[in-house]
Design a protein around this motif. Sequence first.
Motif, mmCIF file in Angstrom:
data_model
loop_
_atom_site.group_PDB
_atom_site.id
_atom_site.type_symbol
_atom_site.label_atom_id
_atom_site.label_comp_id
_atom_site.label_asym_id
_atom_site.label_seq_id
_atom_site.Cartn_x
_atom_site.Cartn_y
_atom_site.Cartn_z
ATOM 1 N N GLU A 139 -23.586 -3.751 99.941
ATOM 2 C CA GLU A 139 -23.771 -3.915 98.502
ATOM 3 C C GLU A 139 -24.497 -5.220 98.183
ATOM 4 O O GLU A 139 -25.319 -5.272 97.264
ATOM 5 C CB GLU A 139 -22.415 -3.866 97.797
ATOM 6 C CG GLU A 139 -21.790 -2.471 97.826
ATOM 7 C CD GLU A 139 -20.394 -2.446 97.246
ATOM 8 O OE1 GLU A 139 -20.059 -1.486 96.544
ATOM 9 O OE2 GLU A 139 -19.617 -3.414 97.505
ATOM 10 N N ARG A 140 -24.222 -6.271 98.973
ATOM 11 C CA ARG A 140 -24.936 -7.535 98.744
ATOM 12 C C ARG A 140 -26.430 -7.378 99.063
ATOM 13 O O ARG A 140 -27.285 -7.892 98.344
ATOM 14 C CB ARG A 140 -24.326 -8.652 99.594
ATOM 15 C CG ARG A 140 -23.008 -9.184 99.055
ATOM 16 C CD ARG A 140 -22.616 -10.493 99.731
ATOM 17 N NE ARG A 140 -22.332 -10.293 101.152
ATOM 18 C CZ ARG A 140 -21.122 -9.974 101.643
ATOM 19 N NH1 ARG A 140 -20.085 -9.803 100.812
ATOM 20 N NH2 ARG A 140 -20.946 -9.845 102.937
ATOM 21 N N GLN A 194 -27.860 -5.367 96.313
ATOM 22 C CA GLN A 194 -27.665 -6.063 95.048
ATOM 23 C C GLN A 194 -27.184 -5.123 93.942
ATOM 24 O O GLN A 194 -27.476 -5.317 92.759
ATOM 25 C CB GLN A 194 -28.952 -6.789 94.617
ATOM 26 C CG GLN A 194 -29.406 -7.840 95.603
ATOM 27 C CD GLN A 194 -30.660 -8.570 95.153
ATOM 28 O OE1 GLN A 194 -31.238 -8.282 94.105
ATOM 29 N NE2 GLN A 194 -31.081 -9.540 95.938
ATOM 30 N N VAL A 195 -26.444 -4.086 94.350
ATOM 31 C CA VAL A 195 -25.818 -3.164 93.392
ATOM 32 C C VAL A 195 -24.480 -2.725 93.974
ATOM 33 O O VAL A 195 -24.318 -2.628 95.188
ATOM 34 C CB VAL A 195 -26.689 -1.911 93.121
ATOM 35 C CG1 VAL A 195 -27.970 -2.282 92.397
ATOM 36 C CG2 VAL A 195 -26.995 -1.165 94.410
#
Length: 306
Positions: A48-49, A52-53
């Motif tokens: 997710e990092r 970026q969502v």
Amino acid sequence: MNPKPAPSIDLRAWRQFVAVAEELHFGRAAARLHMTQPPLTQAIAQLERLLQVPLFHRTSRKVALAPAGEALLPEVRELLARAQALPERARAAADGHTGRLRLGFVSTVGFELLPRWVRSFRELRPQVAMELVEATSDVQLQSLAQDELDAGLMLHAPGQAPGQLQSLRIATEPLVLALPADHALAAGPQPDWEAVLQQALVSFPRRILPSVHDAVMRLYQEAGRLPPVVQEAIQMQTIVNLVSAGIGVAWVPESVTRFRRDGVVYRRMAHAGLPECETSLVWPPGQVHPALAAFIDFVGHNTAPC
């Protein structure tokens, strides 16, 4: 300002994402992946990092897909399926079961031989894309030299396949005489030889079939006659059409007799010096790609001894 490069994400991370998305439970997903839960939780957070969502909504009692996760899931499943199929596709390509085969051919093999071979070869290897290009032998030679064809089916005099190429003899056939149906020499089964040599001749240019052209011209020269060529044409069908129009007679490979044209009859002559012609499969020397090797083997096993 250069755009930020897209993050590099390996297949393992996508497999972990799919497991959690399908189980909607980190513990069950970890067990399915044969790992413990904390590393799986950390891997999803890292994914997710990178993206970026958020991919999941988490509470103490529930895991649910976030909108980004819902959008990605079918595409990631497809990605993993395609990745899983890659080894089999690689083996199929190495064995000649997939790939592309660019094959040139002269018109005479298109009447019967080539359609039968193409149909049978495609039944055996449906994933090989065959590109068929009808071309005279001179055009095929140029295309082979420029790597625009993988192989070609060519006509030539017996034993005179292009020396710079590897070859496999396919068939040998006589030349037959094509005459206008209303021609005086067409009345009987065997026209008079001396009379034949006097007829206006429709022929093919030397450049497209030099060895056969020279053999036909020698017929006339050895009889002390000047070859009476009144018209040249490149395609055998065109030559036959010109004969039908009464322009002259023509020497054509016997396979051309399968081209039925109103106004034309064919006669097989018994003259001892009448030349024959061969059809060969030819290809450049050196490394042969698997699909071509499979086709060469197929042709070799489906060619009657000459």
